[in-house]
Design an enzyme around this catalytic site. Sequence first.
Site, PDB file in Angstrom:
ATOM      1  N   LYS A  57       0.801  -1.082  -0.031  1.00 17.59           N
ATOM      2  CA  LYS A  57      -0.006   0.094  -0.137  1.00 17.59           C
ATOM      3  C   LYS A  57       0.775   1.213  -0.169  1.00 17.59           C
ATOM      4  O   LYS A  57       1.832   1.248   0.755  1.00 17.59           O
ATOM      5  CB  LYS A  57      -0.784  -0.080   1.327  1.00 17.59           C
ATOM      6  N   SER A  70      -9.408   1.500   3.314  1.00 19.27           N
ATOM      7  CA  SER A  70      -8.564   2.472   2.448  1.00 19.27           C
ATOM      8  C   SER A  70      -7.385   1.605   1.720  1.00 19.27           C
ATOM      9  O   SER A  70      -6.911   2.043   0.791  1.00 19.27           O
ATOM     10  CB  SER A  70      -7.908   3.479   3.263  1.00 19.27           C
ATOM     11  N   SER A  75      -9.824  -0.571   7.533  1.00 18.31           N
ATOM     12  CA  SER A  75      -9.160  -0.470   6.230  1.00 18.31           C
ATOM     13  C   SER A  75      -8.401  -1.792   5.541  1.00 18.31           C
ATOM     14  O   SER A  75      -7.968  -1.661   4.438  1.00 18.31           O
ATOM     15  CB  SER A  75      -8.212   0.672   6.407  1.00 18.31           C
TER      16      SER A  75
END
Lengths: 99, 478
Positions: B84, B159, B183
């Site tokens: 990420k 996210s 997330s």
Amino acid sequence: MKAAITQDEVKKIASLANLGLNEEELKRFPSQFNKTLEVVDQLNEIETKNVSETAQVTGLTNVWREDEIDKDRTLSQLEALDQAKESHEGYFVVPRIIE
Amino acid sequence: MVKLLHQLSVGEIREAYLNGELTCVGLVEHLLKRIDRHNPKLNIFLSMNDRAMEEAMEVDEQIAIEGHRIWDEKPLLGIPIAVKDNFLTKGMVTTASSKVLESYRPHYESTVTQKLKDAGAIIIGKTNMDAWAHGSSTETSQFGPTLNPWDTSRLPGGSSGGSAAAVAAELVPLAIGSETAGSIRQPAAWCGVVGLKPTYGRVSRYGVIAMASSTDSPGVLSRNVDDAALVFKVVAGHDPKDATSSPTPLSHMDFNKEDLKGIKIGIVKEYLGEGVSETAKEAVMKAAGKVKELGATVEEVSLLDPRYAIGVYTILQRSEVSSNLARFDGIRYGNGRENFGEESKRRIMLGTYALSAGYYDAYYKKALKVRTEIVKEFEKVFKEYDLLIGPVSPGPALKVGSTKNQPMFGEIEDRLVEASSIAGLPGISVPMGFENDMPLGLQITGKQFDEEKVMQAAKLFQEHTDYQHFPKLNDDAD
């Protein structure tokens, strides 16, 4: 805590947070804030008079280390400056704040 | 049926390397081709590691020279992994999906990515996310949303949407994500993959672009629980560079139990309430039946209404965000603050407000007190129960565009997982079924530091059900 945020307050908060807002955002934000604060106000339904605060859940306090320089974790002056918008003789150049 | 290279789990990749059936170069080349084909549409990767093939060649050399033993030293050798884009990776631009950091080249490496590299993993690229992790959809990314590989008119969740989609689309076998409140687990549920959120403090936050420092937890997205456990063992552990990282040692974690006898599981009544789809509720009840079959005792338990967790999380997260994002001045690195997107501006400002004089007690302190109540409640429940289950999300993935003009979108979507995040507990999302052909995820939550029990139960659940599938992508030549 029933607070209805006004455009003026939004302006003030934006200045505290060093954020610029355009006209459109200034119009839209107050009602969005108020929606959020309504949700948050529900917390008042829970009695917490004698409850202590939990800032973090690790149970750790005051984690110490030796006062020694770890070269692996320091940046040289050049490294620190290499992505600065403006630098001058080894210094960051910042916006003028004192006349 | 012979598996295609992108369908291999970590264990299978390792075996194929050892048997000489596969080279790292062959695997990486295959995945890079696949990414080339599908990334333009899915928008999963923001940037790629241009040294990936070189690193793959080095891996093949190492295997040739050292043989089997090398995996004792480097448990992730030759395993391609996506990361990420809020983890600082030296040599690769790191943006947190924000225009503020559009061309930011990290000055140091995050502990998590350093550990992955030391274990021999090959970072393939950085994945898209909600900008600054401010969201539960990946729609707030300033570089366009990621699309859900199961249905490209839908969002992957967030996210860590890019990371979840990367595994679901079988572009990589593993991905790293981070969770503040949902997330990892929510995009895992929306994309139908395994998502592990460790206990807060288990995995170092050093080098992770901070969102809410008191709840941020790096974690894993994977094809199965074993792979998640493998990565967890590599990245977890005390880090002197992160003062909030826990010295609590990891338990042995060999996962060789064959049943859940003696395990007491609570189904959280409030997580099956209003707003949760009937299909999700049925899937949870079916899952409860399955774990009962496996020997567990299952009972209904009651916890604080999730709407209080929403209130606590909203205040805590925005307050900590306003503080953490103050450092982005556009002077020392990155672009100016006028580049923050709308959602981020909203969050920074609400946090500033909650922490300002006159409001600090009413908002921030109040939230911290309710947090204590939430923590205490879990402590009480975990005295009697080993694990808690429920749906991760009130329903399957929503359509692109669902977050427009919804300032509380994330908080409301994540309400079933916020409480456990606020309390820093370990949790996992595993596929539990489908609704209108879209995956649904089951959350299994444990008490602090009890990742072992969480993963053991998740592993057995997966082994005795058949919900772990992967979508067929369009224009798939293979």
